[in-house]
Write a protein that holds these residues in place. Structure first.
Motif, PDB file in Angstrom:
ATOM      1  N   ALA A 142     -13.524  -5.360  -2.476  1.00 34.43           N
ATOM      2  CA  ALA A 142     -13.272  -4.905  -1.106  1.00 34.43           C
ATOM      3  C   ALA A 142     -11.978  -4.105  -1.070  1.00 34.43           C
ATOM      4  CB  ALA A 142     -13.163  -6.092  -0.158  1.00 34.43           C
ATOM      5  N   VAL A 143     -11.948  -3.136  -0.155  1.00 35.87           N
ATOM      6  CA  VAL A 143     -10.740  -2.346   0.092  1.00 35.87           C
ATOM      7  C   VAL A 143     -10.449  -2.468   1.583  1.00 35.87           C
ATOM      8  CG1 VAL A 143      -9.681  -0.072   0.001  1.00 35.87           C
ATOM      9  CG2 VAL A 143     -11.320  -0.732  -1.765  1.00 35.87           C
ATOM     10  N   LEU A 144      -9.271  -2.983   1.919  1.00 39.53           N
ATOM     11  CA  LEU A 144      -8.903  -3.225   3.311  1.00 39.53           C
ATOM     12  C   LEU A 144      -7.630  -2.464   3.654  1.00 39.53           C
ATOM     13  CD1 LEU A 144      -9.350  -7.079   3.063  1.00 39.53           C
ATOM     14  CD2 LEU A 144     -10.995  -5.474   4.025  1.00 39.53           C
ATOM     15  N   THR A 145      -7.552  -1.948   4.864  1.00 40.92           N
ATOM     16  CA  THR A 145      -6.334  -1.276   5.301  1.00 40.92           C
ATOM     17  C   THR A 145      -5.659  -2.115   6.372  1.00 40.92           C
ATOM     18  OG1 THR A 145      -7.575   0.004   6.927  1.00 40.92           O
ATOM     19  CG2 THR A 145      -7.193   1.041   4.792  1.00 40.92           C
ATOM     20  N   ASP A 146      -4.348  -2.009   6.448  1.00 41.30           N
ATOM     21  CA  ASP A 146      -3.555  -2.719   7.436  1.00 41.30           C
ATOM     22  C   ASP A 146      -3.304  -1.762   8.591  1.00 41.30           C
ATOM     23  OD1 ASP A 146      -1.709  -4.097   8.916  1.00 41.30           O
ATOM     24  OD2 ASP A 146      -0.450  -4.641   7.221  1.00 41.30           O
ATOM     25  N   PRO A 147      -3.815  -2.048   9.788  1.00 40.86           N
ATOM     26  CA  PRO A 147      -3.656  -1.115  10.909  1.00 40.86           C
ATOM     27  C   PRO A 147      -2.206  -0.930  11.364  1.00 40.86           C
ATOM     28  CG  PRO A 147      -4.646  -3.160  11.669  1.00 40.86           C
ATOM     29  CD  PRO A 147      -4.559  -3.242  10.163  1.00 40.86           C
ATOM     30  N   ASP A 148      -1.315  -1.865  11.005  1.00 43.71           N
ATOM     31  CA  ASP A 148       0.081  -1.780  11.445  1.00 43.71           C
ATOM     32  C   ASP A 148       0.970  -0.936  10.540  1.00 43.71           C
ATOM     33  OD1 ASP A 148      -0.542  -3.375  13.599  1.00 43.71           O
ATOM     34  OD2 ASP A 148      -0.014  -5.222  12.545  1.00 43.71           O
ATOM     35  N   ASN A 149       0.492  -0.659   9.318  1.00 38.72           N
ATOM     36  CA  ASN A 149       1.260   0.197   8.416  1.00 38.72           C
ATOM     37  C   ASN A 149       0.314   0.898   7.457  1.00 38.72           C
ATOM     38  OD1 ASN A 149       0.738  -1.532   6.224  1.00 38.72           O
ATOM     39  ND2 ASN A 149       2.526  -2.763   6.657  1.00 38.72           N
ATOM     40  N   GLU A 150       0.845   1.462   6.403  1.00 36.77           N
ATOM     41  CA  GLU A 150       0.024   2.248   5.486  1.00 36.77           C
ATOM     42  C   GLU A 150      -0.486   1.458   4.282  1.00 36.77           C
ATOM     43  OE1 GLU A 150       2.288   5.653   4.391  1.00 36.77           O
ATOM     44  OE2 GLU A 150       2.235   6.484   6.404  1.00 36.77           O
ATOM     45  N   SER A 151      -0.290   0.155   4.253  1.00 34.97           N
ATOM     46  CA  SER A 151      -0.715  -0.648   3.107  1.00 34.97           C
ATOM     47  C   SER A 151      -2.225  -0.633   2.946  1.00 34.97           C
ATOM     48  CB  SER A 151      -0.279  -2.103   3.268  1.00 34.97           C
ATOM     49  OG  SER A 151       1.113  -2.214   3.265  1.00 34.97           O
ATOM     50  N   VAL A 152      -2.660  -0.655   1.690  1.00 42.40           N
ATOM     51  CA  VAL A 152      -4.069  -0.802   1.350  1.00 42.40           C
ATOM     52  C   VAL A 152      -4.157  -2.033   0.454  1.00 42.40           C
ATOM     53  CG1 VAL A 152      -6.027   0.227   0.146  1.00 42.40           C
ATOM     54  CG2 VAL A 152      -4.486   1.676   1.473  1.00 42.40           C
ATOM     55  N   TYR A 153      -5.060  -2.940   0.780  1.00 42.47           N
ATOM     56  CA  TYR A 153      -5.255  -4.144  -0.019  1.00 42.47           C
ATOM     57  C   TYR A 153      -6.553  -3.991  -0.800  1.00 42.47           C
ATOM     58  CZ  TYR A 153      -1.578  -6.141   2.820  1.00 42.47           C
ATOM     59  OH  TYR A 153      -0.369  -6.373   3.431  1.00 42.47           O
ATOM     60  N   VAL A 154      -6.482  -4.232  -2.096  1.00 44.74           N
ATOM     61  CA  VAL A 154      -7.646  -4.110  -2.959  1.00 44.74           C
ATOM     62  C   VAL A 154      -7.949  -5.484  -3.525  1.00 44.74           C
ATOM     63  CG1 VAL A 154      -8.608  -2.989  -4.990  1.00 44.74           C
ATOM     64  CG2 VAL A 154      -6.986  -1.740  -3.549  1.00 44.74           C
ATOM     65  N   GLU A 155      -9.142  -5.997  -3.210  1.00 42.04           N
ATOM     66  CA  GLU A 155      -9.556  -7.311  -3.693  1.00 42.04           C
ATOM     67  C   GLU A 155     -10.507  -7.125  -4.869  1.00 42.04           C
ATOM     68  OE1 GLU A 155     -11.970 -11.278  -2.172  1.00 42.04           O
ATOM     69  OE2 GLU A 155     -11.577  -9.648  -0.768  1.00 42.04           O
ATOM     70  N   THR A 156     -10.193  -7.817  -5.974  1.00 39.12           N
ATOM     71  CA  THR A 156     -11.081  -7.840  -7.127  1.00 39.12           C
ATOM     72  C   THR A 156     -11.584  -9.266  -7.305  1.00 39.12           C
ATOM     73  OG1 THR A 156      -9.374  -8.341  -8.770  1.00 39.12           O
ATOM     74  CG2 THR A 156      -9.718  -6.002  -8.223  1.00 39.12           C
ATOM     75  N   GLU A 157     -12.369  -9.495  -8.326  1.00 37.28           N
ATOM     76  CA  GLU A 157     -12.889 -10.833  -8.583  1.00 37.28           C
ATOM     77  C   GLU A 157     -11.763 -11.838  -8.816  1.00 37.28           C
ATOM     78  OE1 GLU A 157     -15.419 -12.962 -12.114  1.00 37.28           O
ATOM     79  OE2 GLU A 157     -16.038 -10.966 -11.484  1.00 37.28           O
ATOM     80  N   ASN A 158     -10.672 -11.374  -9.439  1.00 40.91           N
ATOM     81  CA  ASN A 158      -9.598 -12.286  -9.833  1.00 40.91           C
ATOM     82  C   ASN A 158      -8.302 -12.157  -9.048  1.00 40.91           C
ATOM     83  OD1 ASN A 158     -11.241 -13.202 -11.966  1.00 40.91           O
ATOM     84  ND2 ASN A 158     -10.591 -11.488 -13.225  1.00 40.91           N
ATOM     85  N   SER A 159      -8.097 -11.051  -8.335  1.00 38.98           N
ATOM     86  CA  SER A 159      -6.791 -10.789  -7.733  1.00 38.98           C
ATOM     87  C   SER A 159      -6.895  -9.978  -6.455  1.00 38.98           C
ATOM     88  CB  SER A 159      -5.910  -9.994  -8.720  1.00 38.98           C
ATOM     89  OG  SER A 159      -5.768 -10.672  -9.933  1.00 38.98           O
ATOM     90  N   VAL A 160      -5.771  -9.922  -5.750  1.00 36.80           N
ATOM     91  CA  VAL A 160      -5.629  -9.020  -4.604  1.00 36.80           C
ATOM     92  C   VAL A 160      -4.380  -8.182  -4.856  1.00 36.80           C
ATOM     93  CG1 VAL A 160      -5.225  -8.833  -2.126  1.00 36.80           C
ATOM     94  CG2 VAL A 160      -6.730 -10.622  -3.001  1.00 36.80           C
ATOM     95  N   TYR A 161      -4.510  -6.864  -4.721  1.00 39.09           N
ATOM     96  CA  TYR A 161      -3.401  -5.932  -4.951  1.00 39.09           C
ATOM     97  C   TYR A 161      -3.030  -5.267  -3.637  1.00 39.09           C
ATOM     98  CZ  TYR A 161      -4.828  -6.438  -9.793  1.00 39.09           C
ATOM     99  OH  TYR A 161      -5.146  -6.942 -11.023  1.00 39.09           O
ATOM    100  N   ARG A 162      -1.755  -5.101  -3.398  1.00 39.21           N
ATOM    101  CA  ARG A 162      -1.266  -4.385  -2.222  1.00 39.21           C
ATOM    102  C   ARG A 162      -0.727  -3.034  -2.698  1.00 39.21           C
ATOM    103  NH1 ARG A 162       4.113  -5.649   1.103  1.00 39.21           N
ATOM    104  NH2 ARG A 162       3.853  -4.123   2.752  1.00 39.21           N
ATOM    105  N   LEU A 163      -1.314  -1.962  -2.218  1.00 38.98           N
ATOM    106  CA  LEU A 163      -0.892  -0.619  -2.594  1.00 38.98           C
ATOM    107  C   LEU A 163      -0.129   0.005  -1.444  1.00 38.98           C
ATOM    108  CD1 LEU A 163      -4.260   0.665  -4.129  1.00 38.98           C
ATOM    109  CD2 LEU A 163      -2.391  -0.551  -5.269  1.00 38.98           C
ATOM    110  N   LEU A 164       1.011   0.584  -1.765  1.00 43.77           N
ATOM    111  CA  LEU A 164       1.837   1.253  -0.762  1.00 43.77           C
ATOM    112  C   LEU A 164       1.942   2.731  -1.132  1.00 43.77           C
ATOM    113  CD1 LEU A 164       4.685  -1.386  -0.583  1.00 43.77           C
ATOM    114  CD2 LEU A 164       2.914  -0.979   1.115  1.00 43.77           C
ATOM    115  N   PRO A 165       1.352   3.601  -0.338  1.00 43.27           N
ATOM    116  CA  PRO A 165       1.428   5.028  -0.659  1.00 43.27           C
ATOM    117  C   PRO A 165       2.829   5.576  -0.416  1.00 43.27           C
ATOM    118  CG  PRO A 165       0.275   4.717   1.405  1.00 43.27           C
ATOM    119  CD  PRO A 165       0.544   3.350   0.845  1.00 43.27           C
ATOM    120  N   HIS A 166       3.290   6.391  -1.327  1.00 39.54           N
ATOM    121  CA  HIS A 166       4.578   7.067  -1.206  1.00 39.54           C
ATOM    122  C   HIS A 166       4.357   8.544  -1.444  1.00 39.54           C
ATOM    123  CE1 HIS A 166       7.037   3.432  -1.118  1.00 39.54           C
ATOM    124  NE2 HIS A 166       6.201   2.940  -2.009  1.00 39.54           N
TER     125      HIS A 166
END
Length: 64
Positions: free
Chosen positions: A32-56
């Protein structure tokens, strides 16, 4: 810190690290790929982990 050249896609692994010799680390397939409506963060969920991506914005002339 790292650079992502493409948006994560559900069902595909995501490259999270690449060294100067071309070796890379790839996640398990993205569930799954989820976005945070309050900022620009993108959360990427994999089978084993969740990653928070911050665009710069890349500085002029900077390389990834």
């Amino acid at each position: 810190m790292g650079c992502s050249w493409s948006y994560p896609m559900v069902g595909r692994g995501m490259v999270i690290f690449r060294d100067p010799n071309g070796h890379r680390m790839v996640t398990t397939p993205v569930a799954a790929v989820l976005t945070d409506p309050d900022n620009e963060s993108v959360y990427v969920e994999t089978e084993n982990s969740v990653y928070r991506l911050l665009p710069h914005r890349r500085a002029t002339g900077a390389a990834c």
